[in-house]
Design an enzyme around this catalytic site. Sequence first.
Site, PDB file in Angstrom:
ATOM      1  N   LYS A 210     -17.423  30.921  74.477  1.00 17.49           N
ATOM      2  CA  LYS A 210     -17.722  29.504  74.276  1.00 17.49           C
ATOM      3  C   LYS A 210     -16.459  28.716  74.590  1.00 17.49           C
ATOM      4  O   LYS A 210     -15.515  28.691  73.814  1.00 17.49           O
ATOM      5  CB  LYS A 210     -18.129  29.209  72.828  1.00 17.49           C
ATOM      6  CG  LYS A 210     -18.625  27.767  72.676  1.00 17.49           C
ATOM      7  CD  LYS A 210     -18.605  27.271  71.245  1.00 17.49           C
ATOM      8  CE  LYS A 210     -17.302  26.676  70.837  1.00 17.49           C
ATOM      9  NZ  LYS A 210     -16.904  25.449  71.552  1.00 17.49           N
TER      10      LYS A 210
ATOM     11  N   GLU B 114      -5.528  33.920  67.585  1.00 16.16           N
ATOM     12  CA  GLU B 114      -4.283  33.358  68.121  1.00 16.16           C
ATOM     13  C   GLU B 114      -4.226  31.919  67.637  1.00 16.16           C
ATOM     14  O   GLU B 114      -4.941  31.057  68.160  1.00 16.16           O
ATOM     15  CB  GLU B 114      -4.301  33.381  69.661  1.00 16.16           C
ATOM     16  CG  GLU B 114      -4.290  34.748  70.282  1.00 16.16           C
ATOM     17  CD  GLU B 114      -3.011  35.504  69.989  1.00 16.16           C
ATOM     18  OE1 GLU B 114      -2.002  34.879  69.588  1.00 16.16           O
ATOM     19  OE2 GLU B 114      -3.019  36.729  70.147  1.00 16.16           O
TER      20      GLU B 114
ATOM     21  N   CYS C 101       0.808  26.402  72.355  1.00 19.14           N
ATOM     22  CA  CYS C 101       1.077  26.891  70.997  1.00 19.14           C
ATOM     23  C   CYS C 101       2.479  27.470  70.888  1.00 19.14           C
ATOM     24  O   CYS C 101       2.996  27.610  69.786  1.00 19.14           O
ATOM     25  CB  CYS C 101       0.077  27.984  70.634  1.00 19.14           C
ATOM     26  SG  CYS C 101      -1.594  27.425  70.760  1.00 19.14           S
TER      27      CYS C 101
END
Length: 474
Positions: free
Chosen positions: A169, A244, A278
């Site tokens: 998704k 993550e 990130c």
Amino acid sequence: MLNFINGDWHGEGRDFFDITNPATGEVIGSMPNGTREDVRRAIDAADKAFSNWKELTAEERSHYLERFHQKIVERKEEIAHIITLENGKPLKESKGEVMYAASFVKWYAEEGKRIYGKTVPSKGADHRIQVMKQPVGVVAAITPWNFPAAMITRKLAPALAAGCTFIVKPPKETPLTAAKLMECAREAGIPAGVINMVITPDEAFSETIQQSEQVRKLTFTGSTEVGRLLMKQSADSIKNLSLELGGQAPLVVLDDADVEKAVEGTMASKFRNAGQTCICANRLYVQEGIYDAFVERLKEEVQQLKVGNGLEEDTDIGPLIHQEGLEKVEQHVRDAVKQGATIVVGGKEYESGIGGGTFFEPTLILDAEEGMLCMTEETFGPVVPVQKIHSDEEAVRLANDTPFGLAAYFFTESMSRGTKLAEALDYGIIGWNHGAPSTAQAPFGGMKQSGLGREGGAEGIEAFLETKYLSIGL
Ligand code: SIN
């Protein structure tokens, strides 16, 4: 574009939502809002395909992945263009991302051939113990908008190589890139049902996945907040989880560092994707002996960054993904100023003149201190706050003073200081004199609230394997 289920496009008759270009605010495409029924169909397709896919030899799966890799590389320009349109990052970075995405497919095409079991010395002479590895089963993945292609292939490639089937998704911001990858998979001849894509509201996907006993693993890249929620939801069906999550990366410059190396590494780490990664350096700690020289050179580099539409050749910094992201960055900068920090470069929304874009000026902040939002939370924007420090111990204390543990960076020419720092930092990824540590070969992932498990490298395929042992009586 439509949902990709069981090798075909579906979604006629659904409501469509618009995808906008964050550089201009223009609508660039639309996608159907998938339903829970679409998710269930994708699960059934992946479940059905699993029985054949897992029976293929590693060599056969490798051939499919090789062809998939080739298709992605052939369509590099086209995919990069879509990434820039829907994510906003500069075209040169988008091209880099396509190759980065393809590198996972290539690497795992090989690594799948090295899924070894082992024979263990048994306790008694009358039996033998064999340990074997098998695919976990149907995998569901939820991927982020900041790397619309690479965060899919970093999960998909090891999953397929291990013998799992896959449902992804993608986020509502960047589904067009995901659809291009599905086209590549289809052109590569990957059998129907092995890879599926559904675009649904977040809850419709995660709740349907969590309720399904057919789906054995969930892998997610995104915020710690959502990761926590998924972990709670996964409790009922005890799903195998890889997460993550957020980072809050410190970057330390010790006084024996090479200034040029440190500035280059900082720029590479901080400004990739306008600071929306990130692992990008979120807060800098610079030792007093090198502070003036480092800050002066960093300022020169930050001043040179060109903000603009990613489709223009010379753009270094594209827009932030949406208004909410822009407001967070503004809030961090306002808070820093209120608490006594000094803005040296940038500091406000960038007026692009294109209209509709969500740009922020590349910003350098000095006199940052503990407690400021920009030093304690992930800013996710092109802002570098710098705090002066006095010792290695202070660097470690400040760097580790966070619930997050994804990436950290430091710059020193001393083997001894660097080794001690590397050992003391509670982070899964460390860049020592290096601002760009990500690569298909290495196990990417975080400690503490930055996540569970690793992606990339040999560890990345382990995440999609079950261990089974056989105790054989003789
Ligand atoms: C991320 O921001 O989560 C990924 C960055 C990378 O793979 O380098």
